[in-house]
Design an enzyme around this catalytic site. Sequence first.
Site, PDB file in Angstrom:
ATOM      1  N   GLY A  39      28.783   0.585  25.475  1.00  0.00           N
ATOM      2  CA  GLY A  39      29.446  -0.671  25.790  1.00  0.00           C
ATOM      3  C   GLY A  39      29.857  -0.709  27.240  1.00  0.00           C
ATOM      4  CB  ALA A  40      29.735  -2.474  29.928  1.00  0.00           C
ATOM      5  N   GLY A  41      32.830  -2.912  30.079  1.00  0.00           N
ATOM      6  CA  GLY A  41      33.945  -3.823  30.225  1.00  0.00           C
ATOM      7  C   GLY A  41      34.329  -3.959  31.677  1.00  0.00           C
ATOM      8  N   GLY A  42      35.492  -4.535  31.909  1.00  0.00           N
ATOM      9  CA  GLY A  42      35.910  -4.794  33.271  1.00  0.00           C
ATOM     10  C   GLY A  42      36.187  -3.544  34.065  1.00  0.00           C
ATOM     11  CG  MET A  43      39.358  -1.217  33.303  1.00  0.00           C
ATOM     12  SD  MET A  43      40.096  -1.371  34.937  1.00  0.00           S
ATOM     13  CE  MET A  43      39.966  -3.143  35.155  1.00  0.00           C
ATOM     14  N   GLY A  44      34.744  -0.364  33.439  1.00  0.00           N
ATOM     15  CA  GLY A  44      33.641   0.574  33.547  1.00  0.00           C
ATOM     16  C   GLY A  44      32.702   0.445  32.372  1.00  0.00           C
ATOM     17  CB  VAL A  46      31.544   3.557  26.840  1.00  0.00           C
ATOM     18  CG1 VAL A  46      31.662   4.812  25.969  1.00  0.00           C
ATOM     19  CG2 VAL A  46      32.921   3.066  27.238  1.00  0.00           C
ATOM     20  CE  LYS A  60      36.703   5.616  26.182  1.00  0.00           C
ATOM     21  NZ  LYS A  60      38.078   5.247  25.810  1.00  0.00           N
ATOM     22  CG  ASP A 154      44.450  -3.553  23.770  1.00  0.00           C
ATOM     23  OD1 ASP A 154      44.926  -4.506  23.120  1.00  0.00           O
ATOM     24  OD2 ASP A 154      43.324  -3.576  24.285  1.00  0.00           O
TER      25      ASP A 154
END
Length: 609
Positions: A39-44, A46, A60, A154
Amino acid sequence: MNPTSPRPFAADRLPAGVSPPAATDPDHIGPYRVVGRIGAGGMGAVYAGIDPSGACAAVKVVHPHYAADPDFRARFAREVSLVSRVRATCTAGFLGADTDAESPWMAAEYVPGGTLRAHVKKNGPLTGGMAISLAAGLAEALTAIHAAGIVHRDLKPGNVILAPDGPRVLDFGIARATDATALTRTGGLFGTPGWMAPEQYARVEATDRSDVFAWGCLVAFAATGRDPFAGGPVEAVIHRTRTEEPDLTGVPDEILYTVRRALAKDPAVRPTAAEALAEVTGAWSATRVGAPLETDPTRVVPAMLATEWRGMTSAAPRRIRRSPRVPLLAAGAVATAAAVIGTWFVVGPDAGVEDPGTAPEATASPEATDPGGPAVDGDPRDAAAVIGEAVASAEDASSFIVHHLRRSAETASDSSDLTLWYTEEPEPLMKEVVYAGPAVFTVLQIGEGPDDVLARIDSNLAGLVEGDYYRPDPEEDVRDPRADWAASLEPLRELLGDADAVTYQGRTPTPYEDYPQEFLDTYDLAGRTGHHYTGTVPVTLNAGVFDGTFDLWVDETGYPQHFQSYTRFGEWEEDAEYERIAFIDFDGPVEVPVPDESEIAASREEGSP
């Protein structure tokens, strides 16, 4: 991970939801060879990684622009130090990290299984001993996390994996280092509305008791199948969280008192995670006739899970046939490289790609079957199985991005150009954008029901001028995004009616050149290949029924990748219908922004640009 347990993935076999690495992804991260993207997101991002001994990990990696910030690196290093101390049955085990690397990274145990959200959606709530053992497992994880000096902040259904041997809490600790995960648009709150404690909305720093509130929400959700406070605009969720009590009907009596205390508006009234764990394990132990009295609740949890945790399985890893990794090229060389690579995919025998010029018929090949993987991997010639699984996989996806284009000279009223975004976290949200000449229509469907719908009309006469979201009048004719999603899968369902006429063409390059530019700029679509199927399908138009030709590509994990059809109903070239469905992404991170209440106009007239 127990050294004697089966490996969750290998270089050529990846679990559902883990995609092969993109051309621009790294080959190695520290000692780990990258074999997939989780996966991926705003911080980096995986990645799925394998170390030299064959051990598997979720790795990560921080985005470069955050890695260049010394303060961020320092916070990241502190949090990694804390996370490395957490030891619990129901957390993902820490494996290693390098906070001084050019791109800082941290590796944790890869946990097979689906999220709590996905399981409840598909199978309904947990009951009896399963619900109680989930409550105990999550409390045990929080107890260990808090003992290490970490506040999760979270905790939500998407951060809980239901593994075959018990629940696992993910993403603890690092959230504090990023200071930016799951930001809302209501003033920079940290966390996910619907799962945050009331004090967090008042800008009070989250504490361990805030996590306990989220624990109560999770247990209630798991046992009832209902989000305790979610549904509708963010402001409505916040109001309910701060002022209303959730309906706890369905929570087992043995843990109802503890869950109710955990959901108290006053943090001081809530139990600590350790107290909640002791109460839940004590209630369970009291039902075990002749069970020895265990004074350490954390030692009760493994016995609970061994006794109560049943029916959770993870799908067998799917075989991945991948092309050689493509090096990152300068921007000017991308187009040329894509063309060369695409040709190689068709004719390169070492890649396991068949030459479409000698395509076999779509007949069964028992010796090729692989019951542990997707149908397209076991026998790609079995068109009925492959297409049926592609439709089912798309229907069960927890998120997707799809662009659907239909053009017809005869049925202009049915012509359409729309994009759909969907995500289940923090709650089901679907966004549809319809491009209609000088106007762009947007519909935002919040939750599972039809009541919470927002609409927006933008002008596209001289550059895009956005209007405001508004709540449509009940009499107003507003498109239904869910119906349009079902319509986007209908052409694939129609193929199942005559699957024997479908011909398998091997693996070939997937068309992508005329996709909307926003997708070409955002996603690594160049060089994609898929299992290619062709044939004819009857198309009903005003002038009669005609045979249309179609092409369908299915990716190596069984998801539909691209569909297009062409039907000629007259002697002129423009007397035709063309349909193209670009399945951009499945089960990846999808952001669907929700407007503040202050941004929602009272009527369509006020919301128009």
